[in-house]
Design a protein around this motif. Structure first.
Motif, PDB file in Angstrom:
ATOM      1  N   CYS A 162     -47.110  30.247 -66.536  1.00 36.30           N
ATOM      2  CA  CYS A 162     -47.408  31.603 -66.505  1.00 36.30           C
ATOM      3  C   CYS A 162     -48.866  31.711 -66.625  1.00 36.30           C
ATOM      4  CB  CYS A 162     -46.703  32.329 -67.200  1.00 36.30           C
ATOM      5  SG  CYS A 162     -46.825  34.204 -67.135  1.00 36.30           S
ATOM      6  N   LEU A 163     -49.522  31.022 -67.400  1.00 38.58           N
ATOM      7  CA  LEU A 163     -51.027  31.105 -67.428  1.00 38.58           C
ATOM      8  C   LEU A 163     -51.584  30.430 -66.253  1.00 38.58           C
ATOM      9  CD1 LEU A 163     -53.569  31.177 -69.011  1.00 38.58           C
ATOM     10  CD2 LEU A 163     -53.241  28.901 -69.891  1.00 38.58           C
ATOM     11  N   ALA A 164     -51.116  29.527 -65.590  1.00 41.20           N
ATOM     12  CA  ALA A 164     -51.713  28.795 -64.354  1.00 41.20           C
ATOM     13  C   ALA A 164     -51.320  29.741 -63.342  1.00 41.20           C
ATOM     14  CB  ALA A 164     -51.051  27.472 -64.017  1.00 41.20           C
ATOM     15  N   LEU A 196     -50.302  39.557 -71.048  1.00 41.15           N
ATOM     16  CA  LEU A 196     -49.493  38.234 -71.086  1.00 41.15           C
ATOM     17  C   LEU A 196     -50.736  37.111 -71.310  1.00 41.15           C
ATOM     18  CD1 LEU A 196     -47.677  38.537 -67.685  1.00 41.15           C
ATOM     19  CD2 LEU A 196     -46.470  38.413 -69.947  1.00 41.15           C
ATOM     20  N   LEU A 197     -51.948  37.229 -71.217  1.00 40.29           N
ATOM     21  CA  LEU A 197     -52.737  36.196 -71.474  1.00 40.29           C
ATOM     22  C   LEU A 197     -53.042  36.413 -72.869  1.00 40.29           C
ATOM     23  CD1 LEU A 197     -55.469  36.489 -68.556  1.00 40.29           C
ATOM     24  CD2 LEU A 197     -53.541  34.688 -69.038  1.00 40.29           C
ATOM     25  N   ASP A 198     -52.931  37.740 -73.543  1.00 42.85           N
ATOM     26  CA  ASP A 198     -53.151  37.536 -75.013  1.00 42.85           C
ATOM     27  C   ASP A 198     -52.069  37.054 -75.708  1.00 42.85           C
ATOM     28  OD1 ASP A 198     -55.346  39.454 -74.744  1.00 42.85           O
ATOM     29  OD2 ASP A 198     -54.053  41.099 -75.082  1.00 42.85           O
ATOM     30  N   THR A 199     -50.882  37.068 -75.123  1.00 40.91           N
ATOM     31  CA  THR A 199     -49.730  36.410 -75.852  1.00 40.91           C
ATOM     32  C   THR A 199     -49.896  34.875 -75.760  1.00 40.91           C
ATOM     33  OG1 THR A 199     -48.319  38.051 -75.629  1.00 40.91           O
ATOM     34  CG2 THR A 199     -46.966  36.152 -75.972  1.00 40.91           C
ATOM     35  N   ALA A 255     -60.646  29.626 -69.424  1.00 40.91           N
ATOM     36  CA  ALA A 255     -61.096  29.642 -70.625  1.00 40.91           C
ATOM     37  C   ALA A 255     -60.090  29.284 -71.587  1.00 40.91           C
ATOM     38  CB  ALA A 255     -61.787  30.725 -71.076  1.00 40.91           C
ATOM     39  N   ILE A 256     -58.927  29.914 -71.536  1.00 40.04           N
ATOM     40  CA  ILE A 256     -57.810  29.858 -72.639  1.00 40.04           C
ATOM     41  C   ILE A 256     -57.182  28.436 -72.324  1.00 40.04           C
ATOM     42  CG2 ILE A 256     -55.173  30.395 -73.054  1.00 40.04           C
ATOM     43  CD1 ILE A 256     -56.026  33.507 -72.055  1.00 40.04           C
ATOM     44  N   GLY A 257     -56.971  27.999 -70.950  1.00 38.27           N
ATOM     45  CA  GLY A 257     -56.487  26.715 -71.081  1.00 38.27           C
ATOM     46  C   GLY A 257     -57.668  25.486 -71.632  1.00 38.27           C
ATOM     47  N   GLU A 258     -58.726  25.688 -71.358  1.00 39.86           N
ATOM     48  CA  GLU A 258     -59.842  24.968 -71.898  1.00 39.86           C
ATOM     49  C   GLU A 258     -59.711  24.825 -73.362  1.00 39.86           C
ATOM     50  OE1 GLU A 258     -61.365  22.519 -70.498  1.00 39.86           O
ATOM     51  OE2 GLU A 258     -61.498  23.041 -68.340  1.00 39.86           O
TER      52      GLU A 258
END
Length: 227
Positions: A171-173, A149-152, A188-191
């Protein structure tokens, strides 16, 4: 016992509840009705559960009537294909959200629909799948591929249309909040993507920017060295 009222009577009552100022506010958010939701809930409470009436209200195509339908229906009465068709008809945000949260989440078909909708080419439909996925990340994560999911999210969220982007960000959060082993990557993805960093947030509310949201929710739960 449910009140016996004709469809015409209910539509007439909805007309009397409509307010131009409420409609103007709702239109700013993409909705097209002027009925105060508190009054709509009071009407639903009075009518109680009436599945045949819910079908009649939905078929009018009127947003206020459809919201009322979602409050008086029996969620488990709908077949999988009925819910799929209803979602594809529910183009205004409030009807879409209530359908997902008040009906689909209580349906025995929820998991099948979650999987199908997440992969759908229509971004509005896909946003429903991601909203259901975010809910499962919190309530029933067993069997989910959180790393996948994080990859997507990392690959697609930045360029996603608004409603889909919001659901993916949620979903990320939730992955970052609920699953410490994935928290550093979620942060890291969010940043890196900076999605919703500048979203206007009222005083006292938590920003939807994932790194801020994650950090604040973890802090409220007692803190964590991973943040």
């Amino acid at each position: 016992m449910a009140e016996t009222t004709t469809l015409a009577d209910i539509l007439a009552e909805l007309d009397t509840l409509a307010d131009p100022k409420t409609r103007a506010v709702n239109e700013k958010h993409g909705d097209d009705h002027g009925v105060n939701l508190g009054r709509l809930r009071a009407l639903a409470k009075r009518l109680k559960t009436q599945q045949p009436l819910a079908g009649e209200l939905w078929r009018t195509g009127d947003s206020a009537a459809r919201l009322l339908a979602l409050l008086v229906c029996r969620p488990r009465a709908y077949e999988r294909d009925e819910l799929d068709a209803m979602l594809r008809e529910a183009r205004t945000p409030k009807v879409h959200d209530w359908l997902v949260n008040y009906v689909v989440k209580k349906s025995p078909h929820v998991e099948e629909l979650r999987v199908a909708w997440t992969a759908d080419a229509d971004p509005v439909v896909a946003s429903a799948g991601w909203a259901l996925t975010a809910d499962r990340v919190v309530k029933k994560p067993e069997g989910l591929d959180l790393a996948g999911l994080l990859d997507t999210v990392e690959a697609k969220m930045a360029d996603a249309p608004d409603r889909l982007q919001w659901a993916m960000n949620t979903c990320l959060a939730h992955i970052g909040i609920e699953h410490p082993e994935h928290r550093a990557r979620a942060l890291a993805i969010g940043e890196r993507l900076q999605v919703l960093k500048d979203y206007p947030t009222p005083p006292g509310c938590t920003s939807p920017f994932a790194p801020v949201w994650i950090a604040e929710m973890v802090r409220r739960r007692g803190g964590d060295r991973a943040v």
